[in-house]
Design a protein around this motif. Sequence first.
Motif, PDB file in Angstrom:
ATOM      1  N   SER A  67      45.002  35.232  29.750  1.00 55.88           N
ATOM      2  CA  SER A  67      45.896  35.604  30.853  1.00 55.88           C
ATOM      3  C   SER A  67      45.411  36.854  31.585  1.00 55.88           C
ATOM      4  O   SER A  67      45.835  37.106  32.717  1.00 55.88           O
ATOM      5  CB  SER A  67      47.320  35.825  30.334  1.00 55.88           C
ATOM      6  OG  SER A  67      47.395  36.988  29.510  1.00 55.88           O
ATOM      7  N   ALA A  68      44.531  37.625  30.979  1.00 57.12           N
ATOM      8  CA  ALA A  68      43.986  38.812  31.655  1.00 57.12           C
ATOM      9  C   ALA A  68      43.256  38.439  32.933  1.00 57.12           C
ATOM     10  O   ALA A  68      43.113  39.260  33.843  1.00 57.12           O
ATOM     11  CB  ALA A  68      43.042  39.561  30.708  1.00 57.12           C
ATOM     12  N   PHE A  69      42.801  37.183  33.018  1.00 56.43           N
ATOM     13  CA  PHE A  69      42.021  36.750  34.179  1.00 56.43           C
ATOM     14  C   PHE A  69      42.868  36.122  35.286  1.00 56.43           C
ATOM     15  O   PHE A  69      42.370  35.912  36.388  1.00 56.43           O
ATOM     16  CB  PHE A  69      40.947  35.750  33.741  1.00 56.43           C
ATOM     17  CG  PHE A  69      39.958  36.316  32.774  1.00 56.43           C
ATOM     18  CD1 PHE A  69      38.915  37.117  33.216  1.00 56.43           C
ATOM     19  CD2 PHE A  69      40.082  36.075  31.416  1.00 56.43           C
ATOM     20  CE1 PHE A  69      38.001  37.649  32.325  1.00 56.43           C
ATOM     21  CE2 PHE A  69      39.175  36.600  30.513  1.00 56.43           C
ATOM     22  CZ  PHE A  69      38.138  37.395  30.962  1.00 56.43           C
ATOM     23  N   PHE A  70      44.132  35.787  34.995  1.00 52.99           N
ATOM     24  CA  PHE A  70      44.934  35.149  36.047  1.00 52.99           C
ATOM     25  C   PHE A  70      46.346  35.721  36.178  1.00 52.99           C
ATOM     26  O   PHE A  70      47.069  35.364  37.109  1.00 52.99           O
ATOM     27  CB  PHE A  70      45.027  33.632  35.811  1.00 52.99           C
ATOM     28  CG  PHE A  70      45.713  33.231  34.520  1.00 52.99           C
ATOM     29  CD1 PHE A  70      47.094  33.151  34.437  1.00 52.99           C
ATOM     30  CD2 PHE A  70      44.965  32.932  33.397  1.00 52.99           C
ATOM     31  CE1 PHE A  70      47.718  32.765  33.265  1.00 52.99           C
ATOM     32  CE2 PHE A  70      45.584  32.552  32.202  1.00 52.99           C
ATOM     33  CZ  PHE A  70      46.952  32.468  32.142  1.00 52.99           C
ATOM     34  N   PRO A 119      46.184  47.504  37.134  1.00 52.59           N
ATOM     35  CA  PRO A 119      44.733  47.677  37.155  1.00 52.59           C
ATOM     36  C   PRO A 119      44.094  46.889  36.020  1.00 52.59           C
ATOM     37  O   PRO A 119      44.746  46.568  35.019  1.00 52.59           O
ATOM     38  CB  PRO A 119      44.543  49.185  36.975  1.00 52.59           C
ATOM     39  CG  PRO A 119      45.811  49.653  36.342  1.00 52.59           C
ATOM     40  CD  PRO A 119      46.892  48.772  36.873  1.00 52.59           C
ATOM     41  N   ARG A 120      42.794  46.603  36.160  1.00 53.24           N
ATOM     42  CA  ARG A 120      42.129  45.706  35.214  1.00 53.24           C
ATOM     43  C   ARG A 120      42.269  46.145  33.747  1.00 53.24           C
ATOM     44  O   ARG A 120      42.565  45.304  32.880  1.00 53.24           O
ATOM     45  CB  ARG A 120      40.657  45.560  35.597  1.00 53.24           C
ATOM     46  CG  ARG A 120      39.910  44.502  34.796  1.00 53.24           C
ATOM     47  CD  ARG A 120      38.515  44.286  35.343  1.00 53.24           C
ATOM     48  NE  ARG A 120      38.576  43.761  36.702  1.00 53.24           N
ATOM     49  CZ  ARG A 120      38.695  42.472  36.996  1.00 53.24           C
ATOM     50  NH1 ARG A 120      38.790  41.577  36.023  1.00 53.24           N
ATOM     51  NH2 ARG A 120      38.727  42.070  38.244  1.00 53.24           N
ATOM     52  N   PRO A 121      42.060  47.434  33.406  1.00 55.71           N
ATOM     53  CA  PRO A 121      42.213  47.804  31.987  1.00 55.71           C
ATOM     54  C   PRO A 121      43.600  47.483  31.434  1.00 55.71           C
ATOM     55  O   PRO A 121      43.734  47.046  30.290  1.00 55.71           O
ATOM     56  CB  PRO A 121      41.940  49.311  31.986  1.00 55.71           C
ATOM     57  CG  PRO A 121      41.108  49.551  33.202  1.00 55.71           C
ATOM     58  CD  PRO A 121      41.633  48.583  34.220  1.00 55.71           C
ATOM     59  N   MET A 173      38.769  33.448  38.006  1.00 50.44           N
ATOM     60  CA  MET A 173      39.990  32.694  37.687  1.00 50.44           C
ATOM     61  C   MET A 173      41.198  33.534  38.035  1.00 50.44           C
ATOM     62  O   MET A 173      42.017  33.891  37.221  1.00 50.44           O
ATOM     63  CB  MET A 173      39.990  32.346  36.198  1.00 50.44           C
ATOM     64  CG  MET A 173      40.896  31.222  35.828  1.00 50.44           C
ATOM     65  SD  MET A 173      40.494  30.544  34.211  1.00 50.44           S
ATOM     66  CE  MET A 173      40.589  31.985  33.190  1.00 50.44           C
ATOM     67  N   SER A 174      41.300  33.920  39.255  1.00 47.06           N
ATOM     68  CA  SER A 174      42.342  34.854  39.686  1.00 47.06           C
ATOM     69  C   SER A 174      43.516  34.116  40.291  1.00 47.06           C
ATOM     70  O   SER A 174      43.368  33.138  41.004  1.00 47.06           O
ATOM     71  CB  SER A 174      41.755  35.852  40.709  1.00 47.06           C
ATOM     72  OG  SER A 174      42.786  36.614  41.276  1.00 47.06           O
ATOM     73  N   GLY A 175      44.723  34.602  40.023  1.00 50.40           N
ATOM     74  CA  GLY A 175      45.917  33.976  40.584  1.00 50.40           C
ATOM     75  C   GLY A 175      46.124  34.324  42.032  1.00 50.40           C
ATOM     76  O   GLY A 175      46.980  33.760  42.701  1.00 50.40           O
ATOM     77  N   SER A 176      45.353  35.262  42.584  1.00 55.06           N
ATOM     78  CA  SER A 176      45.489  35.604  43.993  1.00 55.06           C
ATOM     79  C   SER A 176      44.118  35.968  44.531  1.00 55.06           C
ATOM     80  O   SER A 176      43.807  37.123  44.754  1.00 55.06           O
ATOM     81  CB  SER A 176      46.464  36.782  44.157  1.00 55.06           C
ATOM     82  OG  SER A 176      46.034  37.883  43.413  1.00 55.06           O
ATOM     83  N   ALA A 177      43.278  34.954  44.681  1.00 57.49           N
ATOM     84  CA  ALA A 177      41.904  35.178  45.090  1.00 57.49           C
ATOM     85  C   ALA A 177      41.867  35.896  46.429  1.00 57.49           C
ATOM     86  O   ALA A 177      42.628  35.593  47.350  1.00 57.49           O
ATOM     87  CB  ALA A 177      41.155  33.852  45.180  1.00 57.49           C
ATOM     88  N   ALA A 178      40.924  36.852  46.540  1.00 56.04           N
ATOM     89  CA  ALA A 178      40.807  37.631  47.766  1.00 56.04           C
ATOM     90  C   ALA A 178      40.470  36.723  48.936  1.00 56.04           C
ATOM     91  O   ALA A 178      39.585  35.876  48.850  1.00 56.04           O
ATOM     92  CB  ALA A 178      39.731  38.699  47.590  1.00 56.04           C
ATOM     93  N   GLY A 179      41.174  36.901  50.009  1.00 54.47           N
ATOM     94  CA  GLY A 179      40.872  36.134  51.211  1.00 54.47           C
ATOM     95  C   GLY A 179      41.466  34.743  51.232  1.00 54.47           C
ATOM     96  O   GLY A 179      41.324  34.019  52.213  1.00 54.47           O
ATOM     97  N   ALA A 180      42.130  34.314  50.143  1.00 55.30           N
ATOM     98  CA  ALA A 180      42.690  32.963  50.114  1.00 55.30           C
ATOM     99  C   ALA A 180      43.905  32.896  51.023  1.00 55.30           C
ATOM    100  O   ALA A 180      44.697  33.840  51.099  1.00 55.30           O
ATOM    101  CB  ALA A 180      43.093  32.605  48.687  1.00 55.30           C
ATOM    102  N   PRO A 181      44.073  31.778  51.729  1.00 53.29           N
ATOM    103  CA  PRO A 181      45.243  31.643  52.586  1.00 53.29           C
ATOM    104  C   PRO A 181      46.510  31.595  51.770  1.00 53.29           C
ATOM    105  O   PRO A 181      46.530  31.079  50.664  1.00 53.29           O
ATOM    106  CB  PRO A 181      44.990  30.301  53.303  1.00 53.29           C
ATOM    107  CG  PRO A 181      44.091  29.550  52.386  1.00 53.29           C
ATOM    108  CD  PRO A 181      43.217  30.578  51.746  1.00 53.29           C
ATOM    109  N   ALA A 182      47.550  32.153  52.298  1.00 57.27           N
ATOM    110  CA  ALA A 182      48.821  32.156  51.574  1.00 57.27           C
ATOM    111  C   ALA A 182      49.335  30.735  51.425  1.00 57.27           C
ATOM    112  O   ALA A 182      49.279  29.935  52.344  1.00 57.27           O
ATOM    113  CB  ALA A 182      49.850  33.003  52.331  1.00 57.27           C
ATOM    114  N   ARG A 183      49.817  30.431  50.230  1.00 57.50           N
ATOM    115  CA  ARG A 183      50.359  29.099  49.991  1.00 57.50           C
ATOM    116  C   ARG A 183      51.699  28.959  50.698  1.00 57.50           C
ATOM    117  O   ARG A 183      52.563  29.835  50.595  1.00 57.50           O
ATOM    118  CB  ARG A 183      50.542  28.875  48.485  1.00 57.50           C
ATOM    119  CG  ARG A 183      51.179  27.525  48.145  1.00 57.50           C
ATOM    120  CD  ARG A 183      51.172  27.289  46.666  1.00 57.50           C
ATOM    121  NE  ARG A 183      49.808  27.137  46.182  1.00 57.50           N
ATOM    122  CZ  ARG A 183      49.497  26.904  44.908  1.00 57.50           C
ATOM    123  NH1 ARG A 183      50.444  26.802  44.013  1.00 57.50           N
ATOM    124  NH2 ARG A 183      48.242  26.783  44.542  1.00 57.50           N
TER     125      ARG A 183
END
Length: 408
Positions: free
Chosen positions: A213-216, A222-224, A1-11
């Motif tokens: 919100s930690a997921f998006f 960094p993740r921590p 549930m990422s707000g900037s998925a890897a490899g996703a085309p730019a909106r």
Amino acid sequence: MSGSAAGAPARPARRYGRRTLLPPVAAWVAANLFTWLIAKLSVTGDGSKVAFWSTGGRQRWDSGHYLSIAKTGYEMFWCRERYENFPDVMCGNVAWFPGYPMSVRAVSATGLSYEISAVVVTELCLLGMFAVLWWLLGSRLTWATGLTLAVGTVFPGGIYFHATFPIAMGTLALLVCVVGVKRGSWALAAAGGFVAASCHLVGAVAVGMLLLSAFFAWQGDPRPKRFLKAGASAALAGCGVLWAKWQMWQGTGRWDAYETIQESSYKQGDLRQPFEEMGKAYQFPFSDWYKPKGDMSWLVEHALAAHRTQLWLNIAFILLVLVTAAFLLVRDRRLEVEEWAALLLTVAVFLLPFFAGAQMSWYRNHAQMFVGLILVGRMPRWVQVPLLAACAVQFALLGAMFFAGVLV
């Protein structure tokens, strides 16, 4: 549930027109004028018209409790101690949260009456709602943003944005919480969540959104650190409920005052079956319990069961939000941070009253789904226009129920 998925085309960048501050102000003015028109067309049982510009015209049952908290603080007592023929249950005002009445008390320090102060707080919060929504939509006037603001002026249940209730203040706080998440400011997000949770139990949905919100959100960390920001903001937002309970303890000497009166007087406090509660809410006989006596205007006469069409419209709205989010995820493979936040809050606001058993108040609690307008701005015009028409009709019907004294 990422707000900037890897490899996703730019909106693709959204195309906006000229920046201007007039639209949110115009939306606030339009919302008041339309509500005034509904009040003018509503006639009470004795044939008198309701004065929208009066403080009394904006007050209903719970308004008295909020004003009493602002004036004298919290109290709880056995009803028979003061009312001889009353059932043997608890009375008092500890079933209502302090965020809104404490703000009314603060404004009253200027010399205004508590009643006028309550209206001032409500209307300033409504103006703030439109301003923050406008910022979240990009602050530029287009067909999409203009229609979204228009839907906001007649939002389902939005009659309570003008009433002596904490609905406008709680909704503004949820929007501020979304702004904090979008800007990466955990302190702002926590502040918005704190105020939302201190206004009404429904506002505590901000706590859940902030935890997730930690997921998006917080993508630059960094993740921590993401989990630290999400947890810290959620914990501070949850302190809004603790502050409410502290205020109640100050007035009554009991930490369980809220739970006690909910169980004793309102048979609430436990989790309910949401679909069963939804059916009870739909069937609630407002027109039998509170029907005005005497002649009524055409609008009031045809609005006595408007809570039923309100439920259908709210269901349609939540489905539109879900479908829009799903479409954006399929097309763009992601949602913006504010869109994730709005999606989670909208769904939670819709469900919570039915889990809590709010048969007589869900329609005003659902007004806080206003945050879902962030996703309405992403809907095509052929969806926005019918939604605006449906909301305008329903706003008139529910408003007539309100001004005729049928709603509580």
